[in-house]
Design an enzyme around this catalytic site. Structure first.
Site, PDB file in Angstrom:
ATOM      1  N   GLU A  76       0.803  -1.225   0.000  1.00 18.00           N
ATOM      2  CA  GLU A  76       0.000   0.000   0.000  1.00 18.00           C
ATOM      3  C   GLU A  76       0.837   1.277   0.000  1.00 18.00           C
ATOM      4  O   GLU A  76       0.302   2.370  -0.215  1.00 18.00           O
ATOM      5  CB  GLU A  76      -0.940   0.000   1.212  1.00 18.00           C
ATOM      6  CG  GLU A  76      -2.061  -1.034   1.077  1.00 18.00           C
ATOM      7  CD  GLU A  76      -3.025  -1.027   2.240  1.00 18.00           C
ATOM      8  OE1 GLU A  76      -2.663  -0.497   3.312  1.00 18.00           O
ATOM      9  OE2 GLU A  76      -4.134  -1.561   2.082  1.00 18.00           O
ATOM     10  N   GLU A  96       6.443 -21.869   8.386  1.00 20.59           N
ATOM     11  CA  GLU A  96       6.900 -20.969   9.446  1.00 20.59           C
ATOM     12  C   GLU A  96       7.941 -21.614  10.358  1.00 20.59           C
ATOM     13  O   GLU A  96       8.631 -20.921  11.099  1.00 20.59           O
ATOM     14  CB  GLU A  96       5.709 -20.510  10.286  1.00 20.59           C
ATOM     15  CG  GLU A  96       5.073 -21.586  11.140  1.00 20.59           C
ATOM     16  CD  GLU A  96       3.932 -21.036  11.980  1.00 20.59           C
ATOM     17  OE1 GLU A  96       4.034 -21.154  13.205  1.00 20.59           O
ATOM     18  OE2 GLU A  96       2.975 -20.499  11.416  1.00 20.59           O
TER      19      GLU A  96
END
Length: 293
Positions: free
Chosen positions: A79, A110
């Site tokens: 963004e 992960e």
């Protein structure tokens, strides 16, 4: 047991609540995310102060995370370009499991410490870079692998965790603890733990962009007008900052490829587009300084 994993003592009968009670409880618990970020404000301010000179020297923001945390980091990174014209190559996001993990969970990714280090090393970290390491637990192996590689390269490391005294906040140069406690739905850190991370990242990156002269007053003057909505926003912002009417604002913007900054300086200084660009360049992109020149 980690605080984020500890069952909430308040809502043991959550599955028996009425629809209205269930919705109210889930909403109300989110207020604790705001409290957690507010408590971490001094650490976020310290991170801002440490990151700013690196960005001014041409460094990059590199977000690292897994699962919800990684997706929130990716969201913040992407963004920055449309909102502040921040170069896309200077906002990178590393997500455990790769880009596809943004849309479908990649189980076990992960837990790979070595892959975290390898992914960070692959982007060629330098001492000018700022690496944002996100883990609700604060102990995600992928994130810690990236943390160690970033420190080895001399990059600034900023760790975000939702548990006190977590490895990612202890081992980063700046640790930001967002102590959100137990979740209404036990262990679901996509709830207020994720909300707190989103607020903290928004706060950090927005404050950084303000310091990098992407804002004039409180107007977002360095956006990229990449669609019809943003074109209209650019016109409105130019009108607000200059007092010009829509026709004059749009005319100035058309001449400068819809650079709101340039249009504001040109209209307020009653000068040419080229002269406005030169003023902004000499003012390091600060509209306020360019207008005062």
């Amino acid at each position: 047991m980690l605080k984020t994993e500890t069952p909430s003592a308040e809502h043991a009968a959550l599955d028996q609540y009425s629809a209205s009670e269930l919705v109210e409880v889930l909403i109300d618990d989110q207020f604790n995310a705001v409290k957690a970020v507010r408590a971490a404000a001094p650490c976020i301010a310290a991170a801002l102060a440490a990151a700013l000179p690196r960005m001014q020297a041409g460094g990059r923001l590199v977000y690292v995370g897994a699962g919800t945390s990684g997706r929130l980091g990716t969201l913040d990174s992407v963004e920055l370009y449309p909102t502040y014209s921040w170069p896309q190559e200077r906002a990178l996001a590393l997500l455990a499991g790769g880009d596809s993990a943004m849309f479908a969970a990649v189980e076990g990714a992960e837990d790979d410490t070595a892959q975290g280090a390898a992914d960070l090393e692959a982007v060629g970290p330098t001492p000018r870079d700022v690496v944002l390491l996100l883990a609700a637990s604060g102990a995600t192996p992928y994130v810690l692998g990236a943390l160690h590689a970033a420190r080895k390269a001399g990059a600034l490391t900023i760790g975000f965790a939702n548990n006190p005294d977590a490895p990612v906040t202890r081992e980063a140069e700046i640790g930001i603890t967002l102590d959100t406690g137990s979740e209404v739905i036990s262990g679901s850190t996509r709830l207020k733990a994720g909300t707190a991370q989103k607020i903290a990242l928004n706060t950090f990156s927005s404050a950084l962009m303000v310091r990098l002269n992407k804002v004039y007053g409180n107007l977002m003057v360095d956006l990229k007008a990449t669609n019809a909505k943003l074109v209209l926003r650019a016109v409105r912002l130019t009108m607000l900052a200059t007092g010009a009417d829509e026709e004059a604002a749009r005319d100035a913007l058309t001449q400068c490829d819809f650079s709101v900054k340039v249009a504001i300086v040109a209209l307020n200084k009653k000068t040419s587009i080229d002269a406005a660009r030169a003023l902004l360049e000499s003012a390091q992109g600060s509209v306020r300084k360019a207008l005062a020149a």
